[in-house]
Design an enzyme around this catalytic site. Sequence first.
Site, short mmCIF file in Angstrom:
data_model
loop_
_atom_site.label_atom_id
_atom_site.label_comp_id
_atom_site.label_asym_id
_atom_site.label_seq_id
_atom_site.Cartn_x
_atom_site.Cartn_y
_atom_site.Cartn_z
N SER A 55 51.99 21.88 0.55
CA SER A 55 53.30 22.35 0.48
C SER A 55 53.87 23.28 1.62
O SER A 55 53.58 22.80 2.66
CB SER A 55 53.31 23.43 -0.93
N GLU A 68 58.18 18.26 -6.04
CA GLU A 68 57.40 17.06 -5.46
C GLU A 68 58.32 15.95 -5.14
O GLU A 68 58.13 15.39 -4.05
CB GLU A 68 56.41 16.82 -6.69
N HIS A 74 54.10 19.17 -8.25
CA HIS A 74 53.73 19.97 -7.28
C HIS A 74 52.65 20.77 -7.66
O HIS A 74 53.16 21.99 -8.04
CB HIS A 74 54.85 20.88 -6.76
#
Length: 597
Positions: free
Chosen positions: A162, A272, A303
């Site tokens: 991330s 995501e 995510h």
Amino acid sequence: MRRILGIAAMTAALLAPALVVPAQASAATAAVQRVEWLSDRRVAMWVFSPAMNTPIQVQMLLARDWNSHPDATFPLLLMLDGLRAQDDENGWTKDADAEVFYADKNVNVVLPVGGQASWYSDWISPDNGFTYKWETFLTKELIPVLERDWRTSQVRGVQGLSMGGTAAMNLAGRNPGLMKYAASYSGLLTTTTLGMPQAIQFANKDAGGFDAGAMWGPPGGPEWAAHDPYLLAEKLAGVSMYVSSGSGLAGTHDQLSTMPLISENWAGTGLEILARMSTQNFVTKLEKLSIPVQANYRPAGTHTWPYWDFEMRQSWPQAAAALGTDPGGTDCTLGGAIEAVATAADWLGGCLTAEYPAAGGVVQDFRNGRVFHSAATGAHAVAGRIGGTYAGVGGPDSPLGLPTGGEHGLPDNRGRMQTFEHGSIYWTPATGAHVVRGAILDAWGEQGFEGGPAGYPVAAEAPTPSREGSVQSFEHGPIFYSAATGAHRLEGFILDKYAELGFENSPLGFPVAEEEPLKDFGRYARFEGGNIYWSPLSGAWSVRNGALADAWGAQGFENGRLGYPVSDEFTVPGGTQQNFQTGFIVVRDGKSEVHGV
């Protein structure tokens, strides 16, 4: 506890980590200020950052062959955390299984701690109480420290998830030649495309109340462009790159919602999808530039950490090739006394090395500790925090020598300990693991070890600053030692007074006996140059050897007509004076005058 910490702070560690030469940090120098060994191959260090004007915690997972090849250097693999990075531990060990995975890998894994919502970049201005200069710290301050003191080579890689995935590509692109490998798992790799600055601003506010404007200025400004991996693509030529993302659909690690194929993790689904789009755009740009990249678009996944843990493992063969190290795994066998210990202690896990020489014996490394053996001491496992402290002081090459027994719990069910040829290591969750040895161990033992009045050690033995001797802090007071006086413990108000006077540097010198009780609940301690007396009504005061003390003694000390002292000795015209509960004594020209009230 305040008094104990004061003692610890004033001294430098006698058994400091043998693998680091402590350096004094200055306003212009990055240096290690403190080291804590969490195991024999996991270390936490606090590195002063001149750019951020604060110490930054960095944890390291040391290379597989760190102990068995003490002259070797190893590649660096920097692992960056996500947007909600915490100040206690990096997510790669807290939320993923990096420590176990890299146990048999021959790289120094470097895990910076903290940096929530920082994007590991240098911010334009301070915000939310932080002065973020993470790029400077990671690329210009930390790396030289690791190369100088922690056997790290100039072969480097960086990977992150991330926010950390974005930063991995930015650090590699903004610092050409610094990294040979860069990986992004679910990173946002186009930070200036339509809507992306606003998404980053929202994320920063949500993560910790940070303003993206303080980070890179207004959207469309030059700093946003300077931190966009998409726009840095040309500068990534020659870097081995790995990128990945899920699709946002529910995968094996997601809880299904009431909607088909959709996870209950709504935020993870949206993030995501955003990561997938930006990663695809980034890869398309690289392809147009004919710059190789390994791209993995997973058919599902949101995510969240389990998917990043998976990508860490999947990307390792490429990382190992780029860093010039073997892909891991070990070809080791067990035999003799070490095999017997390892078989009985299955918690050690598989072996990582063959047996290799140790001072006075041999040792073999395992996933969760080491086993030492000699004909004189037998074979014993050393692991965990005790194993970390043992490694930090130099292992069998230290004054401790080889282990002589296994780690075991103590009768109070609070702590654990392990014996060595020349001392012991004691540990509790509250106090940490510390070596106790020599005269201090003997004195502590005479008082009942951890069950006595001192409690557990809370710091390493350390040299006294100006006089030859040492001191070690325990939960309920330190033990001071010198060759001339032996080892003796102080506590409470007498310790406070001793500290006020300057400890062993004062005219009192070192303590020469344990504290003793006196009348009216009083106490006193004897020192080379005098005594300290305390009672609830009079407080704590020193009485120095000499004519004044002799005159008070002639009156019967605290049992005489003057009672306890209520001041220290002080200068008066022509001599010195000391006040007592019911009078005072003046000494002039070596003659004492006793004045009662």
